[in-house]
Structures are given as structure tokens and as C-alpha cells.
Write a protein that holds these residues in place. Structure first.
Motif, PDB file in Angstrom:
ATOM      1  N   GLY A  97       0.813  -1.214   0.000  1.00 12.33           N
ATOM      2  CA  GLY A  97       0.000   0.000   0.000  1.00 12.33           C
ATOM      3  C   GLY A  97       0.840   1.254   0.000  1.00 12.33           C
ATOM      4  O   GLY A  97       1.687   1.448  -0.859  1.00 12.33           O
ATOM      5  N   ALA A  98       0.613   2.055   1.002  1.00 21.06           N
ATOM      6  CA  ALA A  98       1.259   3.364   1.044  1.00 21.06           C
ATOM      7  C   ALA A  98       2.770   3.257   1.161  1.00 21.06           C
ATOM      8  O   ALA A  98       3.477   4.222   0.949  1.00 21.06           O
ATOM      9  N   GLY A  99       3.265   2.094   1.524  1.00 28.44           N
ATOM     10  CA  GLY A  99       4.699   1.969   1.745  1.00 28.44           C
ATOM     11  C   GLY A  99       5.506   1.708   0.505  1.00 28.44           C
ATOM     12  O   GLY A  99       6.720   1.617   0.572  1.00 28.44           O
ATOM     13  N   LEU A 115       1.317  -2.406  17.477  1.00 25.28           N
ATOM     14  CA  LEU A 115       0.707  -1.077  17.519  1.00 25.28           C
ATOM     15  C   LEU A 115       0.613  -0.550  18.950  1.00 25.28           C
ATOM     16  O   LEU A 115       0.816   0.634  19.200  1.00 25.28           O
ATOM     17  N   GLU A 116       0.340  -1.447  19.867  1.00 28.69           N
ATOM     18  CA  GLU A 116       0.265  -1.028  21.269  1.00 28.69           C
ATOM     19  C   GLU A 116       1.638  -0.551  21.752  1.00 28.69           C
ATOM     20  O   GLU A 116       1.760   0.484  22.411  1.00 28.69           O
ATOM     21  N   HIS A 117       2.651  -1.306  21.403  1.00 25.42           N
ATOM     22  CA  HIS A 117       4.008  -0.910  21.796  1.00 25.42           C
ATOM     23  C   HIS A 117       4.431   0.380  21.100  1.00 25.42           C
ATOM     24  O   HIS A 117       5.109   1.218  21.675  1.00 25.42           O
ATOM     25  N   LEU A 141       4.053   1.113   9.356  1.00 26.87           N
ATOM     26  CA  LEU A 141       4.777   2.273   9.885  1.00 26.87           C
ATOM     27  C   LEU A 141       4.441   3.537   9.102  1.00 26.87           C
ATOM     28  O   LEU A 141       4.335   4.625   9.671  1.00 26.87           O
ATOM     29  N   THR A 142       4.287   3.373   7.801  1.00 24.89           N
ATOM     30  CA  THR A 142       3.942   4.532   6.975  1.00 24.89           C
ATOM     31  C   THR A 142       2.571   5.069   7.363  1.00 24.89           C
ATOM     32  O   THR A 142       2.361   6.284   7.469  1.00 24.89           O
ATOM     33  N   THR A 143       1.642   4.165   7.593  1.00 24.99           N
ATOM     34  CA  THR A 143       0.299   4.580   8.013  1.00 24.99           C
ATOM     35  C   THR A 143       0.356   5.334   9.342  1.00 24.99           C
ATOM     36  O   THR A 143      -0.288   6.373   9.523  1.00 24.99           O
ATOM     37  N   THR A 150      -0.747   9.171   9.997  1.00 24.71           N
ATOM     38  CA  THR A 150      -1.719   9.492  11.043  1.00 24.71           C
ATOM     39  C   THR A 150      -1.159  10.568  11.964  1.00 24.71           C
ATOM     40  O   THR A 150      -1.852  11.505  12.371  1.00 24.71           O
ATOM     41  N   HIS A 151       0.108  10.424  12.275  1.00 27.88           N
ATOM     42  CA  HIS A 151       0.764  11.404  13.138  1.00 27.88           C
ATOM     43  C   HIS A 151       0.757  12.791  12.483  1.00 27.88           C
ATOM     44  O   HIS A 151       0.413  13.792  13.118  1.00 27.88           O
ATOM     45  N   LEU A 152       1.131  12.839  11.205  1.00 24.30           N
ATOM     46  CA  LEU A 152       1.177  14.128  10.512  1.00 24.30           C
ATOM     47  C   LEU A 152      -0.210  14.771  10.491  1.00 24.30           C
ATOM     48  O   LEU A 152      -0.350  15.986  10.693  1.00 24.30           O
TER      49      LEU A 152
END
Lengths: 222, 246
Positions: A186-188, B7-9, B35-37, B41-43
Motif C-alpha cells: 500500500g502506502a509503503g 501497535l500497542e508498543h 509504519l507509513t500509516t 496518522t501522526h502528521l
């Protein structure tokens, strides 16, 4: 009766001594071998070569080992010796990664207390133990809860800024129902024009490429 | 399940602004997507927070509040991809685009041949990693370079029967390093007479061997070991921000 008990104690004592001394000898062999290996990694002996030093004379005095498990045997039994040898070889910071709450994390804490100027404690969870600490999808707070006692331990002890709270999680393809290649990135997805930082440059007069002037024990020497 | 734990970590590391070490086996594309997602999300969250703050707060408190807010919705201090030599080379730029993502490599395990040389594929991978994102690790006590491993003793005769020299047959591809029975039953003072050549075998990996990893990798890259040491140490100080400098 008493005589046989005494004999048993003596035997037990003797075997303990033997085991200890065998361990000690094993460690001495390891240290000797490591020094042997690093001494044999000698760059070009040509006096004109600016890197004509032995490996042990390189100025590598600030190396950082970004991931190791100093708490695990056989290394854990000789942590003092391992830290001393690391310092001798120029490794001044060691990220020691815990893999499981409980005894494993306690050993990390003890190592930090014993070698607080070298060991950087890292607390995390290896995927081998995920099912143990996350028994069901609805109960995912086990690790988080058990982390806090460790944090409070370091808050009381942490006089420097070295405390690191590192989470060690592992991703394995076997966890997925689809094959690792079957999942879209996907986005990666990278593109050809992806901006990269500068690349390694080879300065004039430096060794260049594979198998330059560096002689490696048992490998490039062949 | 592992993704949920990851994701929790990730969120925990972000909340406390700590480094997050990840070890991925065989599904790097999925990890990159994840990680990209998270980064996107952060941005988005930062953008929203700024908009909210601009609407609500006076200018003089904006900076302070923004920095507080950024910690709450922030990223981990860094993401360290541990033992990542198995990563497909074409994914390296994708990971390198993510901020504060580091590639930690050693000279044991993947990407290295059994005689201690780095493979062409391994070299291609390491060259693809931006120098300012490269870290060195030993992963000790595991990942001892194969050619440094001690071969297993299969038979041994106590020194009393051989005039002071221990006769040892060795085999490669060892599965166990337990000493032979006849040698371990003898008194320690009688047994300890190792042949000199055994000094070159290591039994396990350890942090001190990082010097070897550094020299070996520098040679493969064609750079001075000092340069590689300096660069990777600088990187480590950036990745693990709370380490006091030497």
C-alpha cells in the motif's frame, strides 16, 4: 550414615568446583580467542598506507552495540568480564535488550545497576512470549501493566539520563494467514525517485571496495 | 495478533518518546505499510492539533502548547529495525523515508557467507542504507559469524594417556559444544591443556566483537573503520537520545 552423607557433600562440593573451573576456563578461552580474532584482523602492513595499523590500535573507542542480550547465558554468567572486554575493545555503550517481563527484565535492571555507565537497559517483549502475556485479543494490557514496576525501579535509581525504555516487538510472517509476499504494501511502496541521504564516499588513499588491504582471519586471507 | 501488539508498543513508545526496536522476519512490506500509516496518522494529527490551537490559543502560548501536544500525539523517539539484513533492498528507500528510522546490522547471520564474507546481496543492501541511518549490533550471544565458531569435539583422550597433549578430532557444523566425557571426568588440573590452535575459535558472540563487525563491514564498504565507527556512533546517539555521550 554420617560418613556417606559427608561423602555426598564432598562429592557435590567437588563437582561444583569442577563445573565452576570449567566455566572459568571456557571464559578464558573465549577471551583469548576474541583477542586472537581481533589481532588477526590487520589492515595492510604497507608503511605508506595511512591505515597501516592493527585493528586493536584503531581509534574505535566510541562504538555502540545497538542490540545484544548480555543477560542471557553463556554471556550472562560473565557479564563483568564481557563488559570489561567490550570497553577494552572500544565498545562504550551496550544496548541490552530484555525479552520478557519477570526474571529477564530483573537481570537487565541488575546489569544496569552494576554497569550503569556502559549498559543501557531496554525492556521489551519477544514474540515468543506474546501469547503468554497477551492471552487473548481482548486482553492486551498485560505487558503495559508489568512495565510500570520497572519504571518505578529506575525512577528511584536513575541518576543519569541513560534510562531507555525500549519496546522490542517482533513481526513474523508466520503470524499471518497470508504469505509475506501476499500482502500489499500500500502506502509503503517505494519509488525510484526516493530521496536518500548521502552515500558512503571513499576518500583518496583509502581502502576501497571488497577485500581491500584489510586482512581478515580465516576469510579474506584465503 | 502480533500487529495489534506492535501497535500497542508503538503507541507506548510514542507516548513516552522512547526508541522502539523491531525485528521483522519475512514481511517487511507489511511492516513498511504499517509504519507509513502510523506516520501519516501522526502528521494528520499534528495538522489538526495546530489548527485547533490556532483557533483557541493566544499566540504567545501556541508554541508551548504545540510542543506538549506533539508529545502526546507524537512518534517514538526512533524506530530501530534490528537484524534487518533480510530486508529486500527495494524496500530500503521506503523505510529510509520515515523519520528517525534506523537500520541495525551485524556481520553474523543473514547476508554473510559461512567463510565470513559478506554476500553480494548483503553488500548491496548495506550500500542502499543511508549512512546516517546505519547502526552496528552484535545480537550477542547469538549471531556469531559462522567461520569463528568452534567446531565440535567428537572424541578426546585424557592427557595422561597422550603424554600431555590432548588429541581432539573436530568436525564442522557443530550442534553441541559440550566437552567430551573422558575429558570432563578428569581433574581440572589434568585436563586444561588446550592445543594452541583452539584459541582462534569463539564459543559465542559478545559485545566486544563489535570491533570485528565494524572493521569487517568497513572493509566491505570501502571506508575506514574509524569513519564507520564514528558515523554509527553518531547515529546511535541520535537513535537512542537518552544515552549520555562518552
Amino acid at each position: 550414615m554420617n560418613e556417606s552423607c559427608g561423602c555426598g557433600v564432598n562429592r557435590a562440593g567437588l563437582s561444583l568446583t569442577k563445573a565452576d573451573s570449567e566455566q572459568q576456563r571456557s571464559r578464558l578461552r573465549q577471551v583469548s580467542a576474541l583477542k586472537h580474532v581481533t589481532a588477526e584482523i590487520a589492515p595492510g602492513k604497507n608503511p605508506g598506507d595511512s591505515h597501516a595499523n592493527t585493528l586493536t590500535s584503531f581509534d574505535l573507542s566510541t562504538l555502540v552495540d545497538s542490540h545484544c542480550h548480555l543477560q542471557l547465558d553463556p554471556l550472562g554468567s560473565f557479564s563483568q568480564s564481557a563488559v570489561d572486554l567490550a570497553l577494552e575493545m572500544g565498545v562504550h555503550r551496550i544496548m541490552v535488550c530484555g525479552t520478557e517481563p519477570g526474571d529477564d527484565w530483573k537481570r537487565i535492571a541488575e546489569l544496569y545497576q552494576a554497569h550503569s555507565d556502559v549498559v543501557v537497559p531496554n525492556f521489551g517483549l519477544h514474540p515468543w512470549w506474546i501469547k503468554k502475556y497477551y492471552p487473548s485479543p481482548g486482553n492486551r494490557s498485560g505487558t503495559v501493566i508489568q512495565i510500570w514496576p520497572v519504571i518505578s525501579l529506575f525512577k528511584s535509581h536513575n541518576s543519569s539520563s541513560q534510562l531507555i525504555f525500549l519496546l522490542y516487538s517482533i513481526f513474523r510472517a508466520t503470524a499471518y494467514t497470508m504469505g509475506p509476499r501476499g500482502l500489499a504494501a500500500g502506502a509503503g511502496e517505494p519509488t525510484d525517485s526516493a530521496p536518500l541521504s548521502r552515500s558512503w564516499g571513499v576518500r583518496p588513499g583509502q581502502r576501497g571496495g571488497q577485500g581491500g588491504a584489510l586482512r581478515l582471519a580465516g576469510s579474506r586471507a584465503a | 495478533m502480533q500487529e495489534a501488539v506492535l501497535l500497542e508498543h508503538y503507541a507506548l513508545a510514542a507516548r513516552h518518546h522512547r526508541a522502539l526496536t523491531l525485528h521483522c522476519v519475512g514481511c517487511w512490506d507489511r511492516l513498511l505499510a504499517l509504519l507509513t500509516t502510523q506516520h501519516k496518522t501522526h502528521l494528520q494529527a499534528v495538522k489538526t492539533a495546530k489548527r485547533t490551537l490556532v483557533g483557541q490559543a493566544p499566540t504567545d502560548t501556541l508554541k508551548e502548547n504545540t510542543s506538549d501536544e506533539l508529545v502526546c500525539i507524537g512518534l517514538p523517539a526512533s524506530v530501530v529495525l534490528h537484524s534487518c539484513a533480510s530486508m529486500p533492498v527495494h524496500l530500503v528507500p521506503g523505510f529510509a523515508r520515515l523519520p528517525n528510522t534506523y537500520f541495525s546490522v551485524s556481520m553474523g547471520g543473514r547476508g554473510n557467507t559461512k567463510d565470513g564474507q559478506i554476500t553480494d546481496k548483503g553488500l548491496e543492501y548495506i550500500r542502499a542504507v543511508p549512512p546516517d541511518r546505519l547502526l552496528l549490533e552484535t545480537d550477542s550471544p547469538d549471531q556469531l559469524p559462522h567461520h569463528l565458531k568452534a567446531p565440535r569435539k567428537t572424541t578426546s583422550t585424557p592427557i595422561s594417556e597422550t603424554g600431555g597433549i590432548e588429541i581432539t578430532k573436530v568436525t564442522t557444523h557443530s550442534t553441541s559444544s559440550s566437552p567430551s566425557d573422558s575429558a570432563s571426568d578428569a581433574h581440572p588440573s589434568q585436563v586444561y591443556c588446550e592445543p594452541v590452535h583452539e584459541d582462534k575459535w569463539l564459543q559465542y558472540n559478545e559485545p566486544a566483537l563489535l570491533r570485528y563487525h565494524c572493521a569487517h563491514l568497513a572493509d566491505a564498504l570501502g571506508v575506514a573503520p574509524e569513519l564507520l565507527a564514528q558515523q554509527t556512533t553518531e547515529n546511535a546517539h541520535r537513535a537512542f537520545r537518552t544515552i549520555a555521550r562518552v
